[in-house]
Scaffold this motif. Structure first.
Motif, PDB file in Angstrom:
ATOM      1  N   PRO A   1       0.809  -1.226   0.000  1.00 38.61           N
ATOM      2  CA  PRO A   1       0.000   0.000   0.000  1.00 38.61           C
ATOM      3  C   PRO A   1       0.840   1.272   0.000  1.00 38.61           C
ATOM      4  CG  PRO A   1      -0.808  -1.543   1.654  1.00 38.61           C
ATOM      5  CD  PRO A   1       0.478  -2.099   1.155  1.00 38.61           C
TER       6      PRO A   1
ATOM      7  N   ILE B   1       0.375   4.386  -2.636  1.00 38.15           N
ATOM      8  CA  ILE B   1       0.073   5.796  -2.375  1.00 38.15           C
ATOM      9  C   ILE B   1       1.177   6.689  -2.931  1.00 38.15           C
ATOM     10  CG2 ILE B   1       1.104   5.959  -0.060  1.00 38.15           C
ATOM     11  CD1 ILE B   1      -2.191   7.529  -1.190  1.00 38.15           C
TER      12      ILE B   1
ATOM     13  N   ILE C   1       3.690  17.385  -4.004  1.00 42.27           N
ATOM     14  CA  ILE C   1       4.160  16.881  -2.717  1.00 42.27           C
ATOM     15  C   ILE C   1       5.675  16.755  -2.693  1.00 42.27           C
ATOM     16  CG2 ILE C   1       3.885  15.048  -1.038  1.00 42.27           C
ATOM     17  CD1 ILE C   1       1.243  15.863  -1.462  1.00 42.27           C
TER      18      ILE C   1
ATOM     19  N   PHE D   1      -1.883   2.527   3.450  1.00 40.36           N
ATOM     20  CA  PHE D   1      -2.144   3.344   2.268  1.00 40.36           C
ATOM     21  C   PHE D   1      -2.280   4.816   2.654  1.00 40.36           C
ATOM     22  CE2 PHE D   1      -3.004   3.750  -2.041  1.00 40.36           C
ATOM     23  CZ  PHE D   1      -4.239   4.298  -2.340  1.00 40.36           C
TER      24      PHE D   1
ATOM     25  N   LEU E   1       0.422   9.171   3.165  1.00 39.41           N
ATOM     26  CA  LEU E   1       0.057  10.590   3.112  1.00 39.41           C
ATOM     27  C   LEU E   1       0.306  11.266   4.454  1.00 39.41           C
ATOM     28  CD1 LEU E   1      -3.249  10.393   1.078  1.00 39.41           C
ATOM     29  CD2 LEU E   1      -1.037  11.258   0.314  1.00 39.41           C
TER      30      LEU E   1
ATOM     31  N   LEU F   1      -1.473  18.586   0.071  1.00 35.46           N
ATOM     32  CA  LEU F   1      -1.769  17.477   0.973  1.00 35.46           C
ATOM     33  C   LEU F   1      -3.257  17.444   1.327  1.00 35.46           C
ATOM     34  CD1 LEU F   1       1.336  17.574   3.300  1.00 35.46           C
ATOM     35  CD2 LEU F   1       0.629  15.678   1.865  1.00 35.46           C
TER      36      LEU F   1
ATOM     37  N   PHE G   1      -5.868  18.410  -0.381  1.00 38.41           N
ATOM     38  CA  PHE G   1      -6.719  17.884  -1.451  1.00 38.41           C
ATOM     39  C   PHE G   1      -6.504  16.404  -1.676  1.00 38.41           C
ATOM     40  CE2 PHE G   1      -9.396  21.107  -2.904  1.00 38.41           C
ATOM     41  CZ  PHE G   1      -8.753  22.325  -2.806  1.00 38.41           C
ATOM     42  N   ILE G   2      -5.237  15.964  -1.633  1.00 37.49           N
ATOM     43  CA  ILE G   2      -5.013  14.527  -1.828  1.00 37.49           C
ATOM     44  C   ILE G   2      -5.618  13.732  -0.681  1.00 37.49           C
ATOM     45  CG2 ILE G   2      -3.295  12.692  -1.886  1.00 37.49           C
ATOM     46  CD1 ILE G   2      -1.559  14.242  -3.572  1.00 37.49           C
TER      47      ILE G   2
ATOM     48  N   LEU H   1      -8.856  11.506  -1.355  1.00 39.46           N
ATOM     49  CA  LEU H   1      -8.788  10.056  -1.229  1.00 39.46           C
ATOM     50  C   LEU H   1      -9.810   9.555  -0.221  1.00 39.46           C
ATOM     51  CD1 LEU H   1      -7.107   7.698  -2.322  1.00 39.46           C
ATOM     52  CD2 LEU H   1      -5.677   7.896  -0.286  1.00 39.46           C
TER      53      LEU H   1
END
Lengths: 99, 538, 256
Positions: B209, B213, B228, C71, C75, C185, C187-188, C192
């Protein structure tokens, strides 16, 4: 099947606790506690998550294997966080500051 | 015992019975077909690389095209061949049988994982046919996000999709091994092949995973300007490397652990001896999986990572070698004083033992930060990982394929041809990759299509070896396929080996076992050597 | 090979064990065609019994949720790195998010977790399908409210050009690059999360339909339980997203 049936009152209690936690989080955000702000906010968030996991997701009454699976997910996430931050915090210069 | 007329191969005919099957054995064969196709594609790219490197000048392809060649070679070989290979083919086929179950826990998810794999493969194929990607299989930012004008997003989507195939396979294996074991099949009676796949599945679940991402973030940066990793926004390209290698280092253990599982089985069968140190091998598989998650920074030694972090990752990298070494010692101890027969699977196992050891030890060289600074991004690194992945994982895959071929196909292949192929592979492999250690050590960088003339001899040797290796890979394709049509019918246990899979017919019936087996002892019970030290008594 | 063995070998003989359920037309090794132990109609035949099926399904969903943890974790990792590097910029950016909408969404999701838990319980205690469907639809409704609020928030951002990329209005910020990073960050991560929400609502629609068709009672409610796990997980992600995105340095007040 012999799954545990939780009383509805338990669910309502947890719901109330989660709402209280949310309000608390917002209120605390407006006070300056220095770095404790982050500690408190993440602490409350973690407690809320734990309540959802234990009671809404029934882990409180699940097998030990389920516990281990859930815990390992967070454990390896912590590994990702700590080892990466170990790099960033020991670089001696701030990442990305365009000074 | 003769195979019954009805088995999983002839139980149902027609494309639909294969493409909509829920039988783990048929799904394994679906995977076998597709990964073989991707292996051929990856091999084609390898051929282009070795062709270009025959001469110091860049005379076969343009520099840009060469970048695409080595990138596609890496992408296809890593994501579409090595990672699925043993788990999706041999694991899928054998795990339910080895634990005494009728199928995996989620047969439809198993089939779905194959379709997902194929879909991801199609995306990557489209990327390849449209001109390929040129970022290296490692997709480092900011080149991949900002500067590359190749089909990064298409290839990234392909890899993203295929990652879910890996995740679903791992999920299926974990639940199956926990919940579907036959009565009496306790953890410590499991074949080591199953332990190895359990450990592999842990890595698939926890690591894949993260690269998913990360790929998503790269695609988002390229397509939506959500930067990013963009230094202009204060982003750090090295963060990409952290996230990428958090998966991709454990990924190499996804590639090698199943091969180690194969070797554990093969070594026992062809030494006619129980494995030495069963629990050591079982626990070392878990140790490799866990410690393997703690070492990724050794790919970032010269990337801008802090020296302190490099130190920590270096020490941990040394530690991760220990469980692998324990396995090698235990396999060796198993063979020692065993009744060894040099059948083709065992030849592959011997090849594995030597080549994996060399690959692993050179990994330690690279784990030492001081040395890595000098050989990073040289052919030394390329040789190291090919020793592990080709000399190790592919040898394990071929050995396993040969060992279980009679079970899978119900036919015996030509043993003389198989022995010849194994030797050709071994010779070809060493000729290809040993010169690369030297070339890298004396300074030849990787991913270069031109090089100074003093490196030519080594490169010519390497390319010659690659041709030999190619022959060694094509031969099994021929004689194994031939055996399906004209090979002798195989009995249930052609090797005289022990294990639940050898107690059912070759090929097995669709539901594996007529009756759920009740296991009363460990599955590997080769007769212990009886030392006769009589004095005077007959 | 399996005949004549004593029960202590791997093949104990035809007396023990669970006879195989034969596929239509397949005779099976022992010659049985269609004799099998009566079982719940929803038992899949590679499982021995419903308990094993339930345990496998629940474990499978938990393992999947672990993959979801990792996952989203990537982020959160990026967030952690950049917030510690540019705390001032992140603070400035966070102040432009609406605590009202964010807080409302948090309450909505928590409420939806309650309705979800009650939906599972309704199936578990064999309550009438109407009741089961009611709780599930309530969950779907709350999820849709969440998404509606996100639409409002997103369109606010688009209107004010607080969107990373070529249309980003750098002039209104003290720390434009860091703010743009924050919103990348934002928005992602929320995007998600919203995608997972949409999938969750679709999943609930399927479950609601199955419940309407009377498929769930105390002997079989696994799909509801397992979908519930997924729904609660999506809630947990938001529980962390809310303080991390909306409540950075609020004690400084607006315009710091």
């Amino acid at each position: 099947m012999s799954a545990h049936v939780a009383p509805k009152s338990l669910y309502y209690t947890i719901f109330a606790a989660l709402m209280v936690g949310t309000v608390l989080t917002v209120v605390v955000a407006f006070f300056d506690l220095g770095f404790l702000n982050n500690v408190v906010m993440l602490g409350i968030a973690s407690v809320k998550a734990l309540l959802v996991i234990l009671f809404f997701m029934h882990v409180r009454w699940s097998t030990r294997l389920t516990w281990v699976v859930v815990a390992s997910g967070f454990f390896f996430l912590m590994i990702l966080f700590t080892f990466t931050m170990m790099d960033y915090l020991t670089r001696g210069w701030l990442v990305g500051t365009l000074r | 015992m003769e195979a019954p007329a009805l088995n999983y191969l002839n139980n149902g005919h027609g494309a639909a019975s294969w493409l909509l099957t829920k039988d783990h054995k048929r799904i394994a064969l679906l995977y076998l077909a597709s990964i073989t196709a991707f292996f051929a594609l990856g091999g084609f790219f390898a051929m282009m690389i070795r062709l270009e490197l025959l001469t110091p000048a860049g005379d076969v392809t343009s520099p840009e095209m060469y970048n695409r060649m080595f990138t596609m070679h890496g992408v296809v070989m890593v994501f579409f061949f090595l990672i699925p290979s043993i788990p999706a083919v041999l694991g899928n086929f054998l795990i339910p049988i080895m634990i005494g179950a009728k199928d995996l826990a989620f047969p439809r998810i198993n089939l779905l994982s194959w379709y997902i794999y194929v879909l991801g493969g199609l995306f990557t194929l489209v990327a390849a046919l449209s001109g390929g990607v040129d970022t290296g299989w490692t997709f480092y930012t900011p080149y991949s996000t900002a500067a590359a004008n190749s089909h990064v997003i298409t290839a990234a989507v392909g890899i993203f999709i295929t990652g879910f195939s890996s995740i679903l396979t791992g999920l299926n294996f974990i639940v199956t091994i926990h919940r579907m074991r036959a009565p009496g099949m306790t953890w410590f009676r499991l074949p080591l092949f199953v332990w190895a796949h359990y450990a592999t599945s842990l890595i698939m679940i926890l690591g894949t995973p993260v690269i998913a991402i990360t790929i998503l973030m790269v695609a988002a940066e390229r397509a939506l300007h959500l930067g990013i990793f963009d230094p202009a926004l204060g982003g750090d390209p090295v963060l990409f490397q952290h996230l990428f290698w958090f998966y991709s280092h454990p990924a190499v253990y996804i590639m090698i652990l199943p091969a180690m599982g194969v070797i554990s089985e093969v070594v026992q069968a062809f030494s006619r001896k129980n494995i030495f140190g069963y629990s050591f091998i079982a626990f070392s598989s878990l140790a490799i999986a866990v410690i393997g998650f703690l070492v990724w920074g050794h790919h970032l030694f010269v990337a801008g990572q802090s020296t302190y972090a490099g130190l920590v990752f270096s020490v941990l990298s040394f530690m991760v070698a220990v469980p692998s070494a324990i396995k090698v010692f235990n396999w060796t101890a198993t063979i020692y004083k065993g009744s060894v027969s040099l059948d083709s699977p065992m030849l592959y196992a011997f090849g594995f033992l030597g080549l994996f050891t060399i690959g692993g030890l050179t990994g330690l060289f690279l784990g030492a930060m001081g040395l890595d600074i000098h050989v990073h991004d040289t052919y030394f690194v390329v040789a190291h990982f090919h020793y592990i992945m080709v000399g190790g994982a592919i040898m394990g895959y071929l050995g396993g394929l040969h060992y279980w071929w009679p079970k899978i196909s119900g036919r015996l292949y030509s043993e003389p041809w198989a022995k010849l192929s194994a030797v050709i592979v071994f010779v070809g492999f060493n000729l290809t990759f040993f010169p690369q250690f030297i070339a890298g050590y004396i300074g030849m960088p990787r991913r270069y299509h031109v090089y100074p003339p003093e490196f030519q001899v080594l490169n010519v040797l390497s390319s010659a070896g690659a041709s030999v290796l190619a022959v060694g890979y094509v031969l099994p394709l021929i004689y194994l396929t031939y055996s399906i049509f004209a090979g002798a019918k195989s009995p249930a246990d052609p090797w005289g080996a022990k294990g639940l899979e050898w107690e059912i017919p070759s090929p097995p019936p669709t539901e594996n076992f007529g009756i759920t087996p009740i296991v009363t002892h460990g599955t590997h019970q080769y007769a212990p050597r009886i030392e006769k030290k009589e004095v005077g008594v007959v | 090979m399996s005949d004549g063995h004593t029960p202590s070998e791997h093949y104990p003989g035809p007396v023990h064990g669970v006879p195989v359920h034969a596929e239509p037309g397949y005779a099976g090794l022992s010659g049985q065609v269609h004799g099998h132990v009566p079982h719940h109609p929803k038992l899949q035949h590679h499982f021995d019994d419903m308990d094993q099926q339930v345990e496998a399904s629940t474990l499978g969903m938990w393992v999947f949720l672990v993959t979801e943890i990792m996952f989203f974790g990537g982020l959160f990792m990026a967030y952690l790195v950049y917030r510690s590097a540019q705390p001032d910029a992140f603070q400035e950016a966070s102040a432009h998010l609406s605590i009202f909408w964010g807080g409302l969404n948090t309450a909505v999701l928590i409420f939806s977790s309650l309705t979800m838990a009650l939906a599972v319980r309704a199936a578990q205690t064999s309550l009438p399908p109407k009741v089961q469907v009611g709780w599930i639809v309530a969950t779907m409704f709350l999820g849709s409210v969440f998404l509606g609020v996100k639409v409002i928030e997103y369109s606010d951002k688009f209107r004010e050009s607080i969107v990373p990329g070529p249309y980003f209005n750098a002039a209104m910020w003290t720390h434009p690059t860091g703010v743009e990073m924050f919103y990348s960050l934002y928005f992602i991560m929320t995007g998600l999360h919203a995608l997972h929400m949409i999938i969750g609502i679709a999943l609930m629609a399927v479950i609601a339909w199955m419940a309407w068709r009377r498929q769930f009672d105390s002997s079989y409610y696994t799909p509801v339980e397992v979908s519930g796990l997924y729904w609660h997980f999506v809630d947990i992600v938001w529980i962390f997203l809310f303080p991390l995105l909306y409540l950075i340095g609020r004690h400084y007040g607006e315009g710091h």
